[in-house]
Design a protein around this motif. Structure first.
Motif, short mmCIF file in Angstrom:
data_model
loop_
_atom_site.label_atom_id
_atom_site.label_comp_id
_atom_site.label_asym_id
_atom_site.label_seq_id
_atom_site.Cartn_x
_atom_site.Cartn_y
_atom_site.Cartn_z
N PRO A 68 0.83 -1.21 0.00
CA PRO A 68 0.00 0.00 0.00
C PRO A 68 0.86 1.26 0.00
CG PRO A 68 -0.82 -1.59 1.60
CD PRO A 68 0.52 -2.10 1.15
N ILE A 69 0.61 2.13 -0.95
CA ILE A 69 1.40 3.35 -1.13
C ILE A 69 0.51 4.56 -0.89
CG2 ILE A 69 2.65 4.77 -2.81
CD1 ILE A 69 3.39 2.10 -4.23
N ILE A 70 1.01 5.48 -0.06
CA ILE A 70 0.37 6.77 0.12
C ILE A 70 1.25 7.81 -0.58
CG2 ILE A 70 -0.35 8.53 1.79
CD1 ILE A 70 -0.87 6.26 3.77
N GLY B 166 -4.71 7.02 -8.34
CA GLY B 166 -5.55 6.47 -7.28
C GLY B 166 -6.37 5.27 -7.71
N LYS B 167 -6.44 5.03 -8.99
CA LYS B 167 -7.17 3.85 -9.48
C LYS B 167 -6.30 2.60 -9.50
CE LYS B 167 -10.39 6.78 -12.02
NZ LYS B 167 -10.90 7.25 -13.33
N HIS B 168 -5.00 2.79 -9.22
CA HIS B 168 -4.12 1.62 -9.11
C HIS B 168 -4.37 0.95 -7.76
CE1 HIS B 168 -0.58 -0.93 -8.88
NE2 HIS B 168 -0.31 -0.65 -10.15
N VAL C 50 -3.15 3.81 -2.31
CA VAL C 50 -4.33 3.80 -1.44
C VAL C 50 -4.69 5.16 -0.87
CG1 VAL C 50 -3.92 1.38 -0.85
CG2 VAL C 50 -2.99 3.18 0.63
N GLY C 51 -3.86 6.18 -1.11
CA GLY C 51 -4.20 7.47 -0.53
C GLY C 51 -3.15 8.52 -0.85
#
Length: 291
Positions: free
Chosen positions: A128-130, A151-153, A157-158
């Motif tokens: 998960p990448i912010i 953000g659609k990847h 995630v944020g």
């Protein structure tokens, strides 16, 4: 997924080296105060002057001390995509819950370059990448259309946004309706407005100094007690501002030293607040009831 007061942890030093005990104690203090997650090795953690070995050490120590009680979002950004991938891979191996990846700095990529940078990281490491947009530091601004595409990847995630434009919260939300995408404030004085626009929390500098109060602000928002949240904000607005009277994290470390929690020492080229700034930080801490 990530919510409430999320301190951007300082990295304490002693005799020029990472002060592991002070750092572990700061982590425990945050957990006891109700932090929603922890961010080691972000901007406030002086990641720019940590060696790769120190960076990995601090991330690992944070994960070990936290022991799964709250999420750890490890700082893992770089102006080199290959280097960022290495930091993300380490964070995953160490057991971080997510990574915070800053926009590449100094080389000033355009939107196509920014999108390719983050997309390559997301497609290389299943983590998960912010995204972290802070144009005042990186001189590259991750614009809403680019955020929406990224953000659609599934692995992105944020965003932590420190662009200072609250309208972007609604723009991102409109473009990512139906996606599991969290929006986190990156600027303490804008927290209440950001939450009202739909944000979930703040990756906070002030939380280093006043963790329980910053956690209480978010709890009040969650309960709909806006008057309580506003009262906390009024009490701390002077401190929010004072912690940036000189380059961060010098003021935050000075404030922590006033509380006896770590040394005020920073790494060059950060030299810490001068006497006039220290007096204003002291005054803001007094208003907040911290000293």
């Amino acid at each position: 997924m990530f919510h409430g007061s999320i301190p951007a942890l300082v990295t304490p030093f002693k005799n020029g080296a990472v002060d592991r005990k002070a750092f572990a104690d700061l982590v425990e203090r945050q957990i006891e105060a109700g932090a929603g997650a922890l961010v080691p090795c972000g901007t406030t953690g002086e990641s720019a002057t940590l060696s790769h070995e120190e960076h990995r050490e601090v991330v690992t120590l944070c994960i070990e001390v936290t022991a799964g009680r709250i999420p750890v979002i490890a700082g893992a950004g770089s102006n080199s995509t290959r280097e960022a991938i290495g930091l993300v891979e380490h964070a995953k191996e160490a057991g971080a819950d997510a990574v915070l990846c800053v926009c590449p700095y100094y080389n000033r990529p355009d939107q196509a370059g920014l999108e390719a940078h983050f997309r390559t990281i997301a497609e290389t490491v299943a983590m998960p990448i912010i995204l972290y947009n802070v144009p005042g530091r990186t001189v590259s601004d991750l614009l809403p259309d680019t955020v929406i595409r990224l953000g659609k990847h599934p692995n992105i995630v944020g965003i932590k946004d420190a662009a200072g434009d609250l309208a972007r919260v609604s723009l991102h939300a409109a473009g990512l309706e139906g996606e599991q995408f969290v929006q986190i404030c990156g600027d303490d004085p804008l927290t209440l407005g950001h939450r009202a626009m739909g944000g979930t929390g703040c990756i906070s500098v002030t939380a280093n100094v006043a963790p329980a109060d910053m956690a209480a602000l978010h709890t009040a928002v969650d309960k709909g007690d806006i008057a309580v949240a506003q009262a906390i904000e009024k009490k701390f607005i002077a401190l929010h501002k004072a912690l940036f009277l000189s380059p961060s994290p010098g003021p935050a470390k000075y404030a922590l030293s006033r509380l006896g929690l770590c040394e005020a020492s920073t790494r060059l080229p950060i030299v810490g607040p001068d006497e006039a700034a220290r007096a204003k930080i002291d005054a803001a801490m007094e208003i907040a009831g911290l000293i």
